[in-house]
Design an enzyme around this catalytic site. Structure first.
Site, PDB file in Angstrom:
ATOM      1  N   CYS A 162     -15.759  -8.535  63.062  1.00 15.25           N
ATOM      2  CA  CYS A 162     -16.002  -9.960  63.279  1.00 15.25           C
ATOM      3  C   CYS A 162     -14.830 -10.702  62.661  1.00 15.25           C
ATOM      4  CB  CYS A 162     -17.322 -10.396  62.649  1.00 15.25           C
ATOM      5  SG  CYS A 162     -17.659 -12.163  62.842  1.00 15.25           S
TER       6      CYS A 162
ATOM      7  N   ASP B 167     -26.417  -8.059  73.603  1.00 16.23           N
ATOM      8  CA  ASP B 167     -25.531  -7.299  72.722  1.00 16.23           C
ATOM      9  C   ASP B 167     -24.956  -6.148  73.536  1.00 16.23           C
ATOM     10  OD1 ASP B 167     -24.343  -5.729  70.726  1.00 16.23           O
ATOM     11  OD2 ASP B 167     -25.898  -6.198  69.258  1.00 16.23           O
TER      12      ASP B 167
ATOM     13  N   CYS C 155     -22.047 -16.634  60.469  1.00 12.35           N
ATOM     14  CA  CYS C 155     -22.715 -15.334  60.468  1.00 12.35           C
ATOM     15  C   CYS C 155     -22.578 -14.692  59.082  1.00 12.35           C
ATOM     16  CB  CYS C 155     -22.139 -14.414  61.545  1.00 12.35           C
ATOM     17  SG  CYS C 155     -20.386 -14.029  61.311  1.00 12.35           S
TER      18      CYS C 155
ATOM     19  N   GLY D 255     -17.372  -9.474  68.455  1.00 11.15           N
ATOM     20  CA  GLY D 255     -18.354 -10.291  69.151  1.00 11.15           C
ATOM     21  C   GLY D 255     -19.401  -9.478  69.878  1.00 11.15           C
TER      22      GLY D 255
ATOM     23  N   CYS E 227     -21.367 -11.614  58.545  1.00 10.13           N
ATOM     24  CA  CYS E 227     -20.534 -10.416  58.670  1.00 10.13           C
ATOM     25  C   CYS E 227     -19.689 -10.160  57.422  1.00 10.13           C
ATOM     26  CB  CYS E 227     -19.657 -10.511  59.917  1.00 10.13           C
ATOM     27  SG  CYS E 227     -20.617 -10.520  61.451  1.00 10.13           S
TER      28      CYS E 227
ATOM     29  N   LYS F 154     -28.080   0.796  64.566  1.00  9.18           N
ATOM     30  CA  LYS F 154     -27.211   1.678  63.802  1.00  9.18           C
ATOM     31  C   LYS F 154     -28.028   2.762  63.093  1.00  9.18           C
ATOM     32  CE  LYS F 154     -23.702  -1.900  63.046  1.00  9.18           C
ATOM     33  NZ  LYS F 154     -23.053  -2.773  62.044  1.00  9.18           N
TER      34      LYS F 154
ATOM     35  N   ARG G 156     -22.727  -3.977  72.295  1.00  8.95           N
ATOM     36  CA  ARG G 156     -22.306  -2.875  71.432  1.00  8.95           C
ATOM     37  C   ARG G 156     -23.165  -1.662  71.720  1.00  8.95           C
ATOM     38  NH1 ARG G 156     -22.969  -5.507  65.666  1.00  8.95           N
ATOM     39  NH2 ARG G 156     -24.783  -6.295  66.798  1.00  8.95           N
TER      40      ARG G 156
ATOM     41  N   ASP H  33     -19.244  -3.529  62.323  1.00 12.52           N
ATOM     42  CA  ASP H  33     -18.570  -3.885  63.566  1.00 12.52           C
ATOM     43  C   ASP H  33     -17.767  -5.167  63.362  1.00 12.52           C
ATOM     44  OD1 ASP H  33     -19.590  -1.720  64.910  1.00 12.52           O
ATOM     45  OD2 ASP H  33     -21.357  -2.787  65.627  1.00 12.52           O
TER      46      ASP H  33
END
Length: 417
Positions: A246, A328, A257, A289, A259, A357, A330, A244
């Site tokens: 970033c 979150d 982070c 984010g 990512c 996920k 997402r 995802d």
């Protein structure tokens, strides 16, 4: 105080007419001809059979270009020589209306699938494009220099370029299927989409006959290492990461982070796996984010760095929830669709520590073998807060889980550190 404008009359909700010339969409049909084209162009409104328009969030830029006179609203795309560089599918999942609900599996081949309709003047646009590319990352170059990766001239060049097939995918939502994924009614989904976008798409609540929606959100890009046809072969080792977006880390290298380190580590694993006869996949989704957006993300950064006691893992999720109202935002329910579009039934090595996920992938019927975490040496010092918080929250990671005392230690820099 009473609003004087309320007495001027009601607001009339408008919607485009269906038109007898609009081809039907039979979601989940086994062939493109049976399914029918997705028509979100606006030149001939009688042909439209969806809510919204093409290009996701970029549809607004198109509207501005038309308003400014830079683009004719009558322009039709010349699709000569735009066909995919690699054939994707069709696969059995394409004919399962519950397997794919957020993209058009036939979206890359509209010129080949609907030549008669296009010749008759129907403006059908692709929602997926497949091409070739070289991916060059300094981390891959460093891996070559250190001996972790060895150029072979076909998967990885001496220059450090990895050869990939990549696909850009626009969102195409089948509203009944999307509602089922989220466990709500289609009517509830339509109403909330209408209300929370400020009434942007009246057809959501006035045209129940239109079941397909082209939402104004970002899509995703798929990077394939090796032969794309091998993705559908469960006997060929598949190394994959679903990532995802970033922007701060992925593009600019921000170290708050993991990512970018996770992304580049996955790419290295994909290259190595492909070189030993497998295939690699990175699916990159625009969910900046945690789908809260960069503004909210940066506000959370400030709150974390300024809180009493410093940036600590025990407050990592709490500070996000204080600002955004949720830890979150997402949703991963739609994420496996792109994997089903590629015909995937088994992922041998999943590079991810996210249980959301993993659960979404396995819950969709795709088998997952080994889970691969990020090596400890790739975790930036300022990202230790994130990793400790995620480990304590139950994310997949080897090694001991930090205890309460460890989580209360300030491990992140200050704002000016």
């Amino acid at each position: 105080m009473t609003n004087p404008h309320r007495s001027l009359g009601h607001i009339r909700l408008t919607s485009h007419s269906g038109g007898v010339d609009a081809p039907p969409i039979r979601w989940g049909a086994g062939t493109a001809a049976e399914r029918g084209p997705v028509i979100g162009t606006t030149a001939t409104r009688a042909h439209r059979n969806v809510i919204g328009t093409h290009s996701g969030s970029y549809s607004v830029y198109r509207a501005v270009a038309v308003a400014a006179g830079a683009l004719s609203r009558e322009h039709r795309a010349d699709l000569t020589d735009t066909s995919p560089t690699d054939a994707i599918g069709p696969y059995p999942q394409w004919g399962d209306p519950s397997a794919i609900v957020s993209l058009d599996p036939w979206g890359a081949s509209v010129a080949e699938s609907f030549p008669t309709e296009i010749a008759a003047g129907v403006d059908i646009r692709p929602t997926i494009a497949v091409t070739k590319a070289h991916v060059i990352l300094p981390e891959v170059t460093e891996a070559i220099a250190s001996g972790r990766l060895v150029p072979d001239g076909s998967v990885l060049l001496p220059s450090g370029a990895a050869l990939v097939t990549k696909a850009a995918v626009e969102p195409v939502w089948h509203l009944p299927g999307v509602a089922a994924r989220f466990g709500c009614s289609e009517a509830q989904l339509r109403r909330v989409l209408f209300e929370e976008t400020g009434g942007m798409y009246p057809e959501l609540v006035t045209r129940a006959d239109l079941e397909v929606f082209l939402p104004p959100i970002g899509g995703q890009t798929v990077y394939i290492f090796g032969d794309p046809r091998d993705l559908a072969d469960p006997t060929v080792e598949l190394t994959a990461r679903v990532h995802d977006e970033c922007n701060g880390s992925d593009v600019f290298g921000s170290d708050i982070c993991t990512c970018r380190p996770y992304l580049t580590h996955a790419i290295e694993e994909c290259i190595r796996g492909t070189q030993r006869g497998g295939v690699g996949l990175v699916a990159y989704s625009r969910k900046e984010g945690r789908a809260l957006g960069e503004v909210t993300k940066f506000l959370v950064y400030n709150a974390r760095k300024r809180q009493t006691g410093g940036d600590t893992a025990d407050q990592y999720f709490a500070r996000t929830e204080c600002v955004a109202g949720v830890q979150d935002m997402r949703f991963q329910e739609l994420m496996p669709d792109v994997l089903h579009w590629l015909g995937i039934t088994r992922i041998h090595r999943l590079v991810s520590m996210s249980n959301m996920k993993y659960d979404a992938i396995t819950g969709s019927g795709i088998e997952v073998g080994e889970r691969v975490n990020i090596p400890e040496e790739l975790i930036p010092a300022d990202a230790r807060v994130e990793i400790d918080a995620k480990m304590a929250a139950g994310y997949f990671a080897p090694g001991p889980v930090p205890d309460a005392d460890e989580l209360r230690k300030a491990k992140g820099r200050g704002l000016n550190g």
